[in-house]
Design an enzyme around this catalytic site. Structure first.
Site, mmCIF file in Angstrom:
data_model
loop_
_atom_site.group_PDB
_atom_site.id
_atom_site.type_symbol
_atom_site.label_atom_id
_atom_site.label_comp_id
_atom_site.label_asym_id
_atom_site.label_seq_id
_atom_site.Cartn_x
_atom_site.Cartn_y
_atom_site.Cartn_z
ATOM 1 N N ASP A 296 -1.162 18.609 189.051
ATOM 2 C CA ASP A 296 -0.639 19.875 188.516
ATOM 3 C C ASP A 296 0.887 19.963 188.661
ATOM 4 O O ASP A 296 1.564 20.633 187.876
ATOM 5 C CB ASP A 296 -1.232 21.087 189.242
ATOM 6 N N ASP B 63 4.864 25.695 193.090
ATOM 7 C CA ASP B 63 4.481 26.240 191.785
ATOM 8 C C ASP B 63 5.567 27.072 191.121
ATOM 9 O O ASP B 63 5.271 27.873 190.224
ATOM 10 C CB ASP B 63 3.190 27.056 191.926
HETATM 11 N N1 GLY Z 1 -2.656 24.601 189.684
HETATM 12 C C1 GLY Z 1 -3.887 25.066 190.135
HETATM 13 C C2 GLY Z 1 -4.969 24.996 189.137
HETATM 14 O O1 GLY Z 1 -4.826 24.417 188.088
HETATM 15 O O2 GLY Z 1 -6.019 25.523 189.436
#
Ligand code: GLY
Length: 408
Positions: free
Chosen positions: A192, A132
Site C-alpha cells: 500500500d 499514510d
Molecule cells: N491501506 C490499508 C488498506 O488498504 O486497507
C-alpha cells in the site's frame, strides 16, 4: 455540535437537502440491471451529488465529537455511520472526493465543503507516526491546490512530505509502514505504501528539493526487488532488518494467506507503479505496472462483473465477499496506464470496470449512509468492514470517472 452549524461555510442548499430528506424522496433505485443501460456521466454525477448531499445530512444527524475529533466518514456498518479521527488513514478521502465534485460541477457549494473538510485534517501534515500521509494529505490537498492554487495548501503538501520522509531509513532503503506489532515485525513495509510516494514526487516538483524524489525512488526500487512473486502478484507485508537491510519475512496482514494475492494490495501496486512511472519515466516501473495489470486482468476476465473477491485466493469463491474498492482503484490506475501503454486495451478494461461498478455496485440514493458504492472489504482476517460501503472505494470510483473524461 453538528456539522452544519460549524465553521464559516454555510451551505446554500442545506434546507433544500433537508426538504428532500423529509419528503422521503431519497430512496430512489438508480441501477439499471445491464451494462447496455449505462447512465451517462452527467447523470452519474447528478446521482453522486444527491447521494453526497444525503451523506452530509446524515452526518448532521449524528453527534459529533469534540472539535477536531471527527474528520469525516469512513464506512457505514450495522446501520451506523462510522466517522474517523483526522489521524485515521482514510481521513483524506472524503474531502478529496468533494474536490472532485467541485471540479466536475464548478459549484461553489462543493468547494466550500471541500475546504471545510480539508481543514479538519490540515494538522496531520505534522504527523510522523503514519506512512499514510499520501492518502491523508496528498489526496485532498493535492486536489485542492491543483484546483485553487491556494498557497497554504502547497505548504501543507511540502510539510507532509517532510513528515513522511522522517520514516525513511537509508539502510533498508524504504519508508517504514507500521509502528504497531513491534514484537512481530522489526520494520514492516506494505505494498500500500507505494501510494504515498505521490506526495514525495509532488513535493520535489514544488520545491526542487530532490531529497523527496530520491526517497521515493529508493522505496519503489526496493519494493520492486522484494515485494513481487514470479507471477507478479505481491506480498502484502515485507519485514526488513533495519540494521542490515536484509529481508526478514514476507507475509500478509489483510490477505487470506502469506502466499495469496490480497485484491486491494494488487490494485495499490498497479496504481503505485503507474504513478511512479508518471514522475520518473523509468521503463522498469512501466513494465511492472503492465505486469501487475496482466495478473489482475487475467483474473478479472474470469468474473462476470470484473470486480474481484477480497483476495484472489479467498476460500469459498464464488460465495466469498467482493472488494469493490480494489476494482475502483484498478479502474483509476488503468485509465492512467492507458496513456503510457497501448496494448492491451487498458482504457477499454477501465471503462468496463467502471460500467460494472456503476451498474451493479452503486447504492440506491438515500441508503447506505450516503456512500456511493456497496460491497467493499476492509480487513477480512480481522473480521472488520466486510461487504460494506467504504470511503476509499467511493473516492477512487469518482477519480476513475474523472479520468474517463480526460482526452486520450
Ligand atoms: N491501506 C490499508 C488498506 O488498504 O486497507
Amino acid at each position: 455540535m453538528r456539522y452544519f452549524q460549524e465553521g464559516n461555510f454555510v451551505p446554500h442548499n442545506l434546507s433544500h437537502m433537508k426538504k428532500i430528506l423529509l419528503a422521503g424522496l431519497l430512496v430512489v433505485p438508480i441501477f439499471p440491471a445491464a451494462f447496455s443501460q449505462q447512465p451517462n456521466t452527467k447523470q452519474i454525477f447528478r446521482d453522486i451529488e444527491k447521494q453526497v448531499e444525503y451523506l452530509l445530512v446524515n452526518m448532521d444527524t449524528i453527534p459529533v465529537g469534540p472539535k477536531g475529533q471527527d474528520a469525516g466518514p469512513r464506512t457505514f456498518v450495522n446501520g451506523g455511520l462510522k466517522m474517523v479521527h483526522p489521524n485515521d488513514w482514510t481521513s483524506g478521502f472524503f474531502p478529496a472526493l468533494l474536490w472532485y465534485l467541485y471540479e466536475y460541477t464548478g459549484k461553489k457549494e462543493w468547494k466550500g465543503w471541500a475546504q471545510l473538510f480539508s481543514d479538519r485534517i490540515r494538522n496531520e501534515q505534522y504527523s510522523t507516526n503514519t506512512h499514510d500521509l499520501g492518502f491523508m494529505i496528498y489526496c485532498p490537498f493535492g486536489n485542492g491546490y491543483r484546483l485553487t492554487g491556494d498557497s497554504s495548501y502547497r505548504s501543507v503538501i511540502i510539510q507532509a512530505a517532510r513528515s513522511l520522509s522522517t520514516r525513511f531509513n537509508p539502510v533498508p532503503g524504504v519508508i517504514r509502514s507500521w509502528d504497531h506489532h513491534k514484537a512481530e515485525w522489526q520494520y514492516p513495509v506494505i505494498i500500500d505504501n507505494m501510494m504515498n510516494l505521490e506526495l514525495l514526487f509532488r513535493a520535489t516538483e514544488l520545491t526542487r528539493d530532490s531529497s523527496f524524489y530520491r526517497i521515493a525512488v529508493s522505496h519503489a526500487d526496493k519494493t520492486l526487488a522484494n515485494h513481487f512473486r514470479p507471477d507478479n502478484s505481491s506480498y502484502h507485508v515485507v519485514d526488513y532488518n533495519p540494521a542490515t537491510g536484509a529481508v526478514n519475512r514476507k507475509v500478509t496482514a489483510q490477505g487470506y494467506s502469506d502466499s495469496s494475492a490480497w485484491a486491494r494490495g494488487q490494485a495499490w501496486g498497479l496504481y503505485g507503479y503507474t504513478m511512479t512511472y508518471r514522475f520518473t519515466r523509468d521503463p522498469r516501473y512501466l513494465r511492472q505496472a503492465e505486469a501487475i495489470a496482466q495478473f489482475i486482468l487475467a483474473r478479472a476476465d474470469q468474473l462476470p462483473d470484473l470486480v474481484p473477491y477480497w483476495d484472489y485466493n479467498a476460500p469459498g469463491i464464488p460465495d466469498a465477499p467482493k472488494d469493490a474498492s480494489a476494482a475502483a482503484i484498478t479502474a483509476a490506475a488503468l485509465f492512467e496506464l492507458a496513456g503510457f501503454s497501448k496494448a492491451p486495451d487498458y482504457r477499454g478494461y477501465a471503462q468496463k470496470i467502471l460500467a460494472s461498478l456503476t451498474s451493479h455496485y452503486r447504492s440506491p440514493i438515500g441508503q447506505n449512509g450516503g456512500f456511493l458504492l456497496l460491497h467493499s472489504t476492509g480487513h477480512h482476517p480481522a473480521g472488520s468492514e466486510i461487504d460494506v460501503p467504504i470511503i476509499y472505494a467511493d473516492y477512487y470510483y469518482v477519480e476513475a470517472l474523472m479520468r474517463s473524461l480526460q482526452k486520450r
